[in-house]
Design an enzyme around this catalytic site. Structure first.
Site, PDB file in Angstrom:
ATOM      1  CD  GLU A 470       1.476   6.453  -4.377  1.00 39.58           C
ATOM      2  OE1 GLU A 470       1.118   5.487  -3.762  1.00 39.58           O
ATOM      3  OE2 GLU A 470       1.420   7.706  -4.300  1.00 39.58           O
ATOM      4  CD  GLU A 476       0.913   4.075  -0.396  1.00 40.87           C
ATOM      5  OE1 GLU A 476       0.026   4.948  -0.138  1.00 40.87           O
ATOM      6  OE2 GLU A 476       2.029   4.036  -0.835  1.00 40.87           O
TER       7      GLU A 476
END
Length: 667
Positions: A470, A476
């Site tokens: 990430e 998200e």
């Protein structure tokens, strides 16, 4: 076929002169094609370097060296005792990647220095000049003294000749790398993470980063004065930057240099500065797409913890496995499967998870067995909560369980501002931890992708079980925060993604998020989400949305698009504005195109000269429908087909925060 070529010194552009009088020698190293040049010299017994691109001065003479413990200055009083030069040219193949064959071509200058006092300590500086940038690193060899080394500061500076616009995220903040990029003049920066991307006033595109980071602290950059940036190594809790026994090798300090924004993406300098593959081609390391019991938790439909809305249940798992099998995919991620999840897990930074015990209402063995019947393999999940004391006690048992069950990939999370509530994720402690876990995973035939990790420095070349990570603000944030603005997704490819594959988790086709937290949404169109599978590189790509949201015609593109590529080309790009990328499938003759824009609608003309000139293709086009943008019918996708050739030009219209995705199927 791999070719290695070492050339003698006479063939290199290395000049020795008396630039600073009789006592100062300067050495120039030019890249193979002549684009970039490094100049090294001792000035008053202190090492300095400078960089030019063509006739443009990029880095004015800049400091080098170290400060050790007890104010021990290791940056001056040097003399040159040896200079070595060579050239290297090799073409190597990736196990998986955005491009199958990569050329590694550079000229090298190695300067060996020795201090002129009684200790006569030595320092070796290795310079490499590529046509797409430059790199250098320090090697401190074993000396007569056996004392431990405590680096208190690295004095490396980057004295930019001119100001420019920088795209940056702040260093030393609670959320690690998960911040929105800002753009501002270099002269106004504070302390920032790398990759740091700059568009200089001369128009050159620069990216400052590091490669092959091993047993050393990662680099941040601090503005010291004017346009001068200085290396600021991330410290241990006690303030020491790096502690080693008797020698050290720094990571490569890298400067990628391009005349266009796309040149930065087309550069493989970071990968080339890592060691060759040490693992061969393990059968368990494979690119793929996957579904997950994940997005439903982020939008609030399910919970990570046990209870009435628990997401990781045996019943839900079987439903998702059925869907995954029906759609022809073979991997499923289930987060929250294990004991330890509570509503306060992310607030307690020394939270205790189990990595072998299943949560109530979830039976790991039964779920794995059901998946095998359907041809679906589970992806393991370990959320450490940054409590590595707890994790290290269980890591062997956790990995052994996955090996026993036939699981070959593990996602490992590290939510928390500091590891063990003490150390930065990206200090020497974190560097060594993430490398340790990667090697430990290989012992159990596991491939890895990290969340909340240290940044990528190209280690996937050496360890191809390092799939992705990430290390930026991903999808998200669209589920429960103000979201990522439209320009974020056209900044990431020129900043974070220059370091390596990113786990952004694209594929949310219900961009207005009809189920979930009120008012939360993806700030882009559905067509833009499709385009991300081409513009955002990762060997593993999640189809992040709820299963029911894929019952739309546009989903066909996600079924078709691969994750392993033979070639990649950037057709047009401006940082933070727009990007069009094409990639050739590794396993067919098909090409795929992804094009994205920020909040501004755009009309682009795309030359198809990348296609096989002797072939005809069917272009399967997924574009923003007429009148579609971020706030007007953003889920509408216009799907069309047309026959095209390499000599054709396609006209694309991208709505605001929109995109286009195309499959070019060879006829």
């Amino acid at each position: 076929m791999i070719k290695n070529l070492i050339l003698p010194a006479l063939l290199l552009s290395i000049a020795v002169g008396n630039a600073q009088g009789k006592k100062a020698k300067s050495y120039e190293l030019t890249s193979p094609g002549g684009q970039n040049k490094i100049k090294f010299e001792l000035v008053d017994s202190a090492p300095k370097y400078a960089v030019t691109h063509g006739k443009t001065e990029v880095i004015s003479p800049s400091e080098m060296g170290f400060l050790f413990k007890n104010n021990d200055d290791f940056s001056r009083n040097f003399e040159i005792i040896k200079v070595e030069n060579s050239s290297f040219d090799a073409t190597w193949e990736q196990v998986w990647g955005e491009k199958k064959k990569i050329r590694n071509h550079y000229n090298q200058l190695v300067v060996k220095l020795q201090q002129k006092d009684k200790q006569k300590r030595q320092l070796e500086i290795q310079f490499r000049a590529f046509d797409d940038g430059v790199a250098f690193r320090y090697v401190y060899p074993k000396q007569i003294s056996k004392d431990s080394i405590f680096i208190m500061d690295e004095k490396t500076t980057f004295n930019l000749k001119e100001d420019g616009k920088a795209w940056w995220i702040p260093a030393y903040r609670e959320n690690r790398y998960e911040y929105l990029y800002k753009d501002s003049p270099v002269s106004t920066l504070d302390t920032v993470h790398t990759p740091l991307t700059i568009e200089s006033k001369s128009g050159l595109k620069l990216s400052f980063h590091e490669a092959n980071l091993i047993d050393y602290a990662s680099t941040t950059l601090v503005n010291t004065q004017g346009t001068q940036l200085k290396t600021d190594l991330v410290p241990w809790a006690d303030g020491v930057k790096v502690r080693v026994k008797d020698s050290f090798t720094s990571s490569w300090r890298t400067i990628q240099i391009g005349e266009t924004a796309g040149d930065l993406i087309d550069s493989y300098l970071i990968l080339n500065q890592n060691e060759p593959n040490k693992m061969g081609n393990p059968s368990y390391v494979k690119p793929y797409k996957y579904f997950g019991i994940w997005w439903a938790m982020h939008i609030g439909k399910y919970t990570f913890w046990e209870g009435e809305k628990q997401g990781a249940t045996t019943t839900h798992a079987k439903e998702y496995i059925d869907f995954t099998a029906k759609e022809g995919l073979h991997h499923l991620l289930i987060e929250g499967w294990n004991k330890g999840w509570t509503q306060q897990w992310y607030e307690n930074h020394m939270h205790m998870f189990s990595f072998t015990q299943s949560a109530d209402n979830f039976d790991l063995e039964k779920v794995v067995a059901y998946g095998k019947e359907k041809g679906v393999e589970l992806i393991g999940y370990h959320e450490t909560g940054s409590n590595l004391i707890n994790y290290m006690k269980q890591i062997d048992n956790g990995f052994a369980l996955y090996k026993k069950l036939g699981i070959h990939t593990v996602k490992i999370g590290h939510v928390g501002s500091k590891l063990n509530m003490k150390e930065w994720h990206h200090g020497q402690f974190g560097v060594n931890y993430f490398r340790y876990v990667l090697n430990k995973a290989a012992e159990y035939d596991l491939a890895v992708f990290y969340h909340e990790p240290i940044k990528d420095t190209g280690e996937r070349r050496t360890y191809p079980n390092m799939l992705a990570r990430e290390a930026a603000r991903g999808q998200e944030y669209n589920a429960w925060s103000e979201g990522n603005p439209p320009n974020h997704v056209v900044i990431l490819p020129f900043t974070r993604m220059l370091s390596g594959p990113m786990e952004y988790t694209p594929g949310v086709l219900d961009v207005e998020i009809k189920q979930g937290y009120p008012g939360k949404r993806v700030h882009g169109t559905t067509a833009q989400q499709l385009a991300m599978y081409v513009t955002f590189y990762s060997p593993i790509q999640m189809l992040a949305d709820l299963p029911e949201n894929y019952a739309v015609p546009a989903y066909q593109f996600l079924k078709d698009v691969p994750t392993d590529w033979a070639d990649t080309k950037v057709l047009n790009a401006e940082i933070g504005e727009y990007l069009t990328t094409v990639r050739k499938d590794q396993n067919s003759e098909d090409w795929y195109l992804g094009s994205m824009t920020n909040e501004k609608a755009r009309d682009l003309e795309i030359k198809l000269s990348f296609l096989d000139s002797k072939a005809t293709y069917e272009a399967q086009i997924y574009a923003d429908a007429e009148g579609t943008d971020e706030t007007h019918n953003p889920s509408a996708v216009a799907i069309s087909k047309k026959t095209v050739k390499a000599s054709d030009v396609l006209k694309l219209h991208l709505g605001g925060a929109g995109g286009t995705a195309i499959r070019f199927k060879k006829i």
